[in-house]
Design a protein around this motif. Structure first.
Motif, PDB file in Angstrom:
ATOM      1  N   ALA A   1      -9.494  13.739   8.639  1.00  0.00           N
ATOM      2  CA  ALA A   1      -9.677  13.742   7.182  1.00  0.00           C
ATOM      3  C   ALA A   1      -8.441  13.252   6.438  1.00  0.00           C
ATOM      4  O   ALA A   1      -8.547  12.727   5.330  1.00  0.00           O
ATOM      5  CB  ALA A   1     -10.042  15.154   6.727  1.00  0.00           C
ATOM      6  N   ASN A   2      -7.245  13.401   7.044  1.00  0.00           N
ATOM      7  CA  ASN A   2      -6.025  12.996   6.362  1.00  0.00           C
ATOM      8  C   ASN A   2      -5.662  11.542   6.637  1.00  0.00           C
ATOM      9  O   ASN A   2      -4.601  11.072   6.247  1.00  0.00           O
ATOM     10  CB  ASN A   2      -4.858  13.904   6.770  1.00  0.00           C
ATOM     11  CG  ASN A   2      -4.542  13.798   8.260  1.00  0.00           C
ATOM     12  OD1 ASN A   2      -5.309  13.225   9.032  1.00  0.00           O
ATOM     13  ND2 ASN A   2      -3.416  14.369   8.666  1.00  0.00           N
ATOM     14  N   ASN A   3      -6.547  10.821   7.322  1.00  0.00           N
ATOM     15  CA  ASN A   3      -6.276   9.424   7.592  1.00  0.00           C
ATOM     16  C   ASN A   3      -6.407   8.613   6.306  1.00  0.00           C
ATOM     17  O   ASN A   3      -7.241   8.901   5.463  1.00  0.00           O
ATOM     18  CB  ASN A   3      -7.251   8.902   8.657  1.00  0.00           C
ATOM     19  CG  ASN A   3      -6.734   7.653   9.336  1.00  0.00           C
ATOM     20  OD1 ASN A   3      -6.613   6.627   8.698  1.00  0.00           O
ATOM     21  ND2 ASN A   3      -6.419   7.746  10.600  1.00  0.00           N
ATOM     22  N   THR A   4      -5.585   7.578   6.198  1.00  0.00           N
ATOM     23  CA  THR A   4      -5.562   6.788   4.966  1.00  0.00           C
ATOM     24  C   THR A   4      -6.365   5.497   5.059  1.00  0.00           C
ATOM     25  O   THR A   4      -6.324   4.684   4.143  1.00  0.00           O
ATOM     26  CB  THR A   4      -4.107   6.423   4.607  1.00  0.00           C
ATOM     27  OG1 THR A   4      -3.539   5.667   5.683  1.00  0.00           O
ATOM     28  CG2 THR A   4      -3.284   7.671   4.359  1.00  0.00           C
TER      29      THR A   4
ATOM     30  N   VAL B   1      -4.195   1.312   8.249  1.00  0.00           N
ATOM     31  CA  VAL B   1      -4.320   2.069   9.495  1.00  0.00           C
ATOM     32  C   VAL B   1      -2.995   2.763   9.781  1.00  0.00           C
ATOM     33  O   VAL B   1      -1.947   2.117   9.861  1.00  0.00           O
ATOM     34  CB  VAL B   1      -4.697   1.155  10.681  1.00  0.00           C
ATOM     35  CG1 VAL B   1      -4.734   1.956  11.982  1.00  0.00           C
ATOM     36  CG2 VAL B   1      -6.038   0.484  10.430  1.00  0.00           C
ATOM     37  N   THR B   2      -3.032   4.076   9.906  1.00  0.00           N
ATOM     38  CA  THR B   2      -1.836   4.852  10.263  1.00  0.00           C
ATOM     39  C   THR B   2      -1.988   5.539  11.609  1.00  0.00           C
ATOM     40  O   THR B   2      -1.009   5.942  12.218  1.00  0.00           O
ATOM     41  CB  THR B   2      -1.542   5.929   9.199  1.00  0.00           C
ATOM     42  OG1 THR B   2      -2.678   6.805   9.089  1.00  0.00           O
ATOM     43  CG2 THR B   2      -1.261   5.297   7.847  1.00  0.00           C
TER      44      THR B   2
ATOM     45  N   VAL C   1       0.882  -2.499   7.750  1.00  0.00           N
ATOM     46  CA  VAL C   1       1.688  -2.364   6.537  1.00  0.00           C
ATOM     47  C   VAL C   1       0.846  -1.663   5.467  1.00  0.00           C
ATOM     48  O   VAL C   1      -0.346  -1.948   5.322  1.00  0.00           O
ATOM     49  CB  VAL C   1       2.128  -3.751   6.018  1.00  0.00           C
ATOM     50  CG1 VAL C   1       2.886  -3.621   4.692  1.00  0.00           C
ATOM     51  CG2 VAL C   1       2.969  -4.474   7.066  1.00  0.00           C
ATOM     52  N   HIS C   2       1.454  -0.751   4.739  1.00  0.00           N
ATOM     53  CA  HIS C   2       0.723  -0.029   3.698  1.00  0.00           C
ATOM     54  C   HIS C   2       0.429  -0.945   2.513  1.00  0.00           C
ATOM     55  O   HIS C   2       1.278  -1.715   2.063  1.00  0.00           O
ATOM     56  CB  HIS C   2       1.525   1.175   3.202  1.00  0.00           C
ATOM     57  CG  HIS C   2       0.848   1.922   2.097  1.00  0.00           C
ATOM     58  ND1 HIS C   2      -0.220   2.764   2.307  1.00  0.00           N
ATOM     59  CD2 HIS C   2       1.076   1.933   0.756  1.00  0.00           C
ATOM     60  CE1 HIS C   2      -0.621   3.263   1.148  1.00  0.00           C
ATOM     61  NE2 HIS C   2       0.150   2.785   0.194  1.00  0.00           N
ATOM     62  N   ILE C   3      -0.802  -0.856   2.004  1.00  0.00           N
ATOM     63  CA  ILE C   3      -1.222  -1.593   0.806  1.00  0.00           C
ATOM     64  C   ILE C   3      -1.648  -0.589  -0.259  1.00  0.00           C
ATOM     65  O   ILE C   3      -2.346   0.386   0.040  1.00  0.00           O
ATOM     66  CB  ILE C   3      -2.387  -2.550   1.130  1.00  0.00           C
ATOM     67  CG1 ILE C   3      -1.886  -3.725   1.987  1.00  0.00           C
ATOM     68  CG2 ILE C   3      -3.039  -3.084  -0.137  1.00  0.00           C
ATOM     69  CD1 ILE C   3      -2.957  -4.720   2.359  1.00  0.00           C
TER      70      ILE C   3
END
Length: 294
Positions: free
Chosen positions: A37-40, A57-58, A116-118
């Motif tokens: 649930a805490n996946n981004t 994707v983390t 990479v975070h967007i």
């Protein structure tokens, strides 16, 4: 990399239910019906083509597609979609490739690696990536810190498949990898690997970003390579693809290269009514020549 009109939704694990047998959390090795649930993770769906793009994707994971037992050739292929380490072209370069491979008896495993975070609160989350595509040096600088993470996820994927070969119904000596663009970077990194746990039986970097390996030597007993790219690649990846082939050839290792006159970057499983549409047939011909289809 061109931005399109897209629909955004929280990504909780998309795959073709009719084929996907298992979704595996690569960090723990445990099966999961959906991502934590805490996946981004997010998915963006093109309103015209219906193709999906995965962002943020983390937690790396694997989606396993298994052929019918009597049709299995015991070969597994890890598939790495591309997207400049900012996104995953999950349908065109992931699930669609898996379906084609499963139809030929291969166990296909789609890797979702860290990205990479967007900023998803922006009006068009991929607009910045589109701008960066026009300034490749800046794009390389931005994605550089995340390339080692993606490669580490590729190594973990190969190691997991080999370790769990019995559960997956495959031969641990017949585990290969195919990757597209940024995913091709991972495929190339595995071909350069000296680690037996993460070294594949074969590797296929397709229109791959290969700059990180410009000065890297070909390993002893190098794994066979299949390389495919278009001569009009938008990022001129055809040049480095040819250099990679020449490096493998000069070392005495096995390699096959296909440079198509036209097709641009990101052709994947798209149909353009061009010879490049048949790269997958040449890939499976090559696998058959090496004996991985039996």
């Amino acid at each position: 990399m061109k931005s399109k009109l897209l629909t955004i939704a929280l990504f909780l694990g998309i795959h073709d239910i009719s084929l996907a047998q298992r979704v595996i959390d690569l960090s723990s090795g445990k099966d999961t019906a959906a991502l934590p649930a805490n996946n981004t993770e997010f998915v963006m769906t093109d309103s015209i083509s219906g193709n999906r793009t995965v962002l943020n994707v983390t937690k790396p994971s694997l989606t396993v597609y298994t052929p019918e037992k009597e049709k299995s050739n015991k070969t597994a292929i890890v598939i790495c979609p591309g997207g400049a380490f900012h996104a995953l072209d999950i349908d065109n370069e992931g699930y669609s490739v898996a379906k084609l491979l499963v139809a030929k008896g291969y166990t296909a495993i789609v890797l979702k690696y860290r990205l990479v975070h967007i900023n998803m609160e922006a009006a068009n989350p991929l607009a910045e990536l589109g701008k960066l595509a026009n300034d490749f040096k800046m794009l390389e600088k931005r994605m550089a810190p995340d390339v080692p993470l993606a490669i580490a996820d590729g190594k973990a994927a190969i190691a997991y498949v080999k370790k769990n070969a019995a559960k997956l119904g495959i031969n641990p000596a017949k585990v290969g990898i195919v990757g597209f663009s940024a995913g091709g970077t991972i495929a190339a990194a595995m071909a350069y690997s000296e680690d037996s746990q993460s070294r594949p039986a074969f590797s296929a970097p397709i229109y791959a970003y290969l700059a990180p390996f410009d000065r890297q030597a070909v390993p002893s007993n190098a794994t066979p390579l299949f390389i495919s790219v278009a001569a009009d690649d938008d990022f001129k990846f055809d040049s480095n693809s040819a250099k990679l082939y020449q490096k493998w050839k000069n070392s005495g290792a096995s390699a096959e290269l296909h440079i198509y006159a036209k097709g641009h970057h990101g052709f994947g499983t798209k149909k353009q009514n061009l010879p490049v549409d048949h790269w997958f047939d040449r890939f499976t011909d090559w696998l058959s020549f090496l004996g991985f289809d039996r």
